[in-house]
Write a protein that holds these residues in place. Structure first.
Motif, PDB file in Angstrom:
ATOM      1  N   ASP A  51       4.442   4.248  -8.074  1.00  0.00           N
ATOM      2  CA  ASP A  51       3.185   4.800  -7.101  1.00  0.00           C
ATOM      3  C   ASP A  51       3.388   6.094  -6.632  1.00  0.00           C
TER       4      ASP A  51
ATOM      5  N   ASN B 162       5.262   7.745  -4.909  1.00  0.00           N
ATOM      6  CA  ASN B 162       5.518   8.202  -3.402  1.00  0.00           C
ATOM      7  C   ASN B 162       7.048   7.804  -2.861  1.00  0.00           C
TER       8      ASN B 162
ATOM      9  N   TYR C 135      -1.237  21.955  -4.946  1.00  0.00           N
ATOM     10  CA  TYR C 135      -0.924  20.681  -4.487  1.00  0.00           C
ATOM     11  C   TYR C 135      -1.358  20.407  -3.219  1.00  0.00           C
TER      12      TYR C 135
ATOM     13  N   ASN D 106      -0.325  15.687   1.799  1.00  0.00           N
ATOM     14  CA  ASN D 106       0.685  15.097   1.111  1.00  0.00           C
ATOM     15  C   ASN D 106       1.515  14.140   1.572  1.00  0.00           C
TER      16      ASN D 106
ATOM     17  N   LEU E 136       1.383  10.177   3.284  1.00  0.00           N
ATOM     18  CA  LEU E 136       0.432   9.134   3.322  1.00  0.00           C
ATOM     19  C   LEU E 136       0.638   8.322   4.524  1.00  0.00           C
TER      20      LEU E 136
ATOM     21  N   ARG F 126       1.191   2.332   2.929  1.00  0.00           N
ATOM     22  CA  ARG F 126       1.415   3.034   1.592  1.00  0.00           C
ATOM     23  C   ARG F 126       0.624   3.230   0.590  1.00  0.00           C
TER      24      ARG F 126
ATOM     25  N   LYS G 204      -2.958   5.431  -1.202  1.00  0.00           N
ATOM     26  CA  LYS G 204      -3.492   6.625  -1.427  1.00  0.00           C
ATOM     27  C   LYS G 204      -4.900   6.805  -0.609  1.00  0.00           C
TER      28      LYS G 204
ATOM     29  N   THR H  55       6.125   8.760   4.513  1.00  0.00           N
ATOM     30  CA  THR H  55       5.750   8.357   3.143  1.00  0.00           C
ATOM     31  C   THR H  55       5.100   9.461   2.681  1.00  0.00           C
TER      32      THR H  55
ATOM     33  N   LYS I 282       3.650  11.817  -0.967  1.00  0.00           N
ATOM     34  CA  LYS I 282       3.166  11.755  -2.309  1.00  0.00           C
ATOM     35  C   LYS I 282       4.191  12.541  -3.225  1.00  0.00           C
TER      36      LYS I 282
ATOM     37  N   TYR J 186       4.762  14.015  -7.467  1.00  0.00           N
ATOM     38  CA  TYR J 186       4.191  14.598  -8.569  1.00  0.00           C
ATOM     39  C   TYR J 186       5.075  14.412  -9.644  1.00  0.00           C
TER      40      TYR J 186
ATOM     41  N   ASP K  84      -6.607   4.560  -7.733  1.00  0.00           N
ATOM     42  CA  ASP K  84      -6.340   4.851  -6.413  1.00  0.00           C
ATOM     43  C   ASP K  84      -5.908   3.565  -5.850  1.00  0.00           C
TER      44      ASP K  84
END
Lengths: 469, 469
Positions: free
Chosen positions: A116, A118, A167, A173, A175, A192, A194, A220, A222, A224, B385
């Motif tokens: 995910d 995250n 970013y 960033n 969640l 949790r 997007k 929580t 994000k 990358y 998403d």
């Protein structure tokens, strides 16, 4: 001392004495009243004078935080959350005394959800600790405010830094959060996911609230994928305006630069001397590109063309990690480089942010203002976001110089606000910028006050910050 | 009718009569009480029963909105903002009667700031109008919820759609708002900057507040350069799980897909029949890539490899605009395609969102549930998403079927929530999902209620939505 002195608030001596006594018994060695530890918890990289709390509690769980907050609520005693103490506008000061809750021991990484992209963490985890931990997963968390701040603190001040142009900031960033509210209840602001349209965005309300609405006990975030390739380089420009125009065109062409940092000539001089760089002093842009090998090469070439069209010098870019590191380490050490410009002086780091179309105008006017004021104050900027910092060096024993600095900072903030800008792009309001918040947003501040009163009617959460309550 | 009937709230008959009479005199032809116009202002694409307002005022300026809100505040009469009426959960209904403020005539594009990639508009501008206007500037606004909704309404419901996987939702794409608050005051939530740490994030608080905290009268939106190249294509998968795994890997590899849409087999059957597509029925992914020519080719190839590794059929992609348009028009017409599956039936469009690692599990369980319930209900999803929609077809005169639909929707929402998901990724809470909001966020809803009470103590702003107040 006059500079940014927010003044002390009324102390509730009786309540404080009671709470300190109860918490010392309850938390034992995790509750400290020693002078140096208390002062350290109000001491930050800020120019704002130290206002120490009466007690420091090292929380080890959300339950610890709840217990402290409930007790402080009962006795109307201020609670000030503390991460690493790297805030810049007096955010961790205790102007009415009270209890500093140190969250640095709540530093567990609870779960990485690789699929995910995250991760769930406790608030005391620092950004470097998180990236260290993630190294083997191929993932990273990009937000980098310079200091190795705690992620709870970064959320609370809506921090950003060099990578934000690509970013986003903490605003984009995070969640979900867990937060202990002023009545001691623990809430979860979001699932949790997007995206969600489920009710008011309490996540975003807490991000940037600087501990005045609740204490973040879980985040929580994000993540990358670490880019397949990274390239970067620096480029000199004949003047600030050309450099800013190159930035505008780069952003407008949609080149997804990961970093595009502006350094003014004085700052570059300091960096050349301090980091022994083989460059001529001039305004510079520092760039970094993330992507596939093809993509970073393409981005660098496109930027090179834009730079040339704006009178920039040759853009030498490299995918060599060592060479890149050297340049970025010079950029990251710019604070120390600047300090060598006037040894023994104190520094004030302030930040404003304007639409990038106004960036050249704002920085050029600020450079002139600095010169006219006779101050030593180099400039660095997260140019792609229109955000820049001025590091003003001053003698804290020279009342005349302090007055000059105060007047300069006021002009800088009002100049940015007059250009459709904000008095802070990433440092927050804290104590230092309360007066500029009202100048910037007027009646919206009344709405903020109504929210603060509704959520924290006893005004125990970090009082004296953001709002005049 | 039982389905999602939120029930009527108590009407303040005396206040309503007074306000209607005053506003009719004041606004003349811009104040309408005809039955059909009133019903039209509560009629949406929703399954929620129509609850018409007593009066519709067509506002032409923020001052008009302020005047109506002030008067309604004085007489404790509900105010319901109206854009295009495309909300899906009863957001524009008037359960306690009152005044609908139609903002569609506030549709001026006030200023395009090309260098800053942003635009200032009035709330009645629709997304298609905005993009039409921007066409010659080389810029566009990406958020596309399907319907040609007003941008004020899209902000108020935190809308998103197919492009959100790359460009984010309204949450990420609004820089600042002007809003008339319940006391009639007009506030500005932020300056026109890409980032700011100045106080509480009132912009994000209003986004998704569905008109319950204020009425948006101006928006500053982010814009993006129209990509140099766009390519796209579709790809069949043997089953939903393989398709979901391809999505996860695509996102995890950091391929910056602009769209990655999941269509289940039933939905694809309907689309093939309706849009005369030459494909075999199966679960499909629809993709679109934005970037330079090199980059879109690279993205498409990388995706093709991922699809093949997950058992997908051949991924035929094209940069040909006409071919792409045909596929996306089929995707956009999926609603009408679905309606042909059961002519004469009514439809209910519901949405949930889960972490993408749970998407396959959630959709597969939902497909099984649909089959077991004997319902006709195709599925489409903004898979990148973790967000998907179920379009349930039902006979509104069949009490037994309505009961089945209600039970199914409840299971779907609770299933998503149990998988760390949300009861709505993009449609909002409105009247239809109030009970699920509490199931999802528990005590956080009390904090939302405290905020609502503080900002709107008279509960005049769109009462009966989001919260049980």
């Amino acid at each position: 001392m006059a500079l940014a002195d927010a003044g002390a608030l009324l102390r509730n001596e009786n309540g404080i004495a009671t709470v300190v006594s109860i918490l010392k018994k309850r938390f034992g060695d995790n509750a400290q009243t020693g002078k140096s530890i208390r002062e350290q918890h109000a001491h930050t990289t800020s120019y704002v004078p130290n206002q120490a709390p009466d007690l420091v509690v090292f929380a080890e769980s959300a339950e610890d935080v709840q217990e402290v907050v409930r007790l402080c609520g009962e006795w109307q005693v201020p609670v000030i959350p503390f991460g690493t103490g790297t805030s810049l506008e007096g955010q961790v000061n205790a102007p009415a005394g009270g209890v500093s809750i140190d969250l640095s021991r709540m530093n567990r990484i609870l779960k990485v959800y690789s699929e995910d992209l995250n991760v769930v963490i406790e608030p005391g985890v620092t950004r470097k600790e998180l990236n260290e931990y993630l190294r083997d997963t191929g993932l990273f968390f990009p937000i980098d405010p310079g200091a190795n701040a705690s992620l709870g603190g970064m959320a609370a001040t809506r921090a950003s830094g060099t990578n934000a142009v690509r970013y986003g900031t903490m605003r984009e960033n995070v969640l979900a959060l867990k937060s202990v509210m002023p009545d001691g209840r623990l809430i979860t602001t979001s699932k949790r996911v997007k995206k969600t349209s489920a009710g008011y965005d309490l996540t975003r309300l807490l991000i940037g609230s600087e501990g005045t609405l609740g204490i973040i006990t879980e985040l929580t975030l994000k993540l990358y994928g670490i880019p397949q390739a990274i390239s970067g380089g620096i480029c000199a420009f004949p003047d600030l305006e050309s450099a800013c125009n190159a930035v505008i065109e780069t952003i407008q062409m949609g080149i997804p630069v990961a970093r595009i940092e502006l350094v003014n000539q004085l700052e570059m001089q300091a960096m050349i001397a301090y980091s022994k760089l083989d460059y001529e002093p001039a305004p510079y842009l520092f760039l970094e590109f993330h992507g596939s090998e093809t993509s970073v090469a393409e981005q660098a070439e496109l930027f090179g063309e834009i730079a040339a069209a704006n009178g920039g010098g040759e853009f030498k870019w490299t995918a060599n990690a060592e060479e890149r590191e050297k340049l970025w380490s010079a950029r990251h050490n710019s604070y120390f480089a600047c300090m060598t410009l006037a040894p023994g002086k104190q520094s004030l780091s302030t930040d404003v942010c304007v639409p990038i179309s106004r960036l050249a105008e704002c920085i050029v006017a600020t450079e002139k203002d600095i010169e006219k004021s006779g101050l030593i104050a180099p400039i660095v900027g997260h140019a792609g976001d229109g955000n820049f910092h001025v590091l003003v060096l001053f003698d804290e024993k020279d009342a005349n110089e302090i007055e000059k600095v105060e007047a300069f900072v006021e002009r800088l903030n009002l100049r940015a606000i007059a250009m459709d800008g904000t008095c802070t792009g990433e440092h927050g309001i804290g104590q230092g910028k309360i007066k500029f918040l009202r100048a910037e947003l007027g009646g919206a501040v009344d709405v903020m006050e109504a929210i603060k009163r509704a959520i924290d009617p006893g005004n125990i959460m970090n009082p004296g910050k953001i709002l005049r309550l």
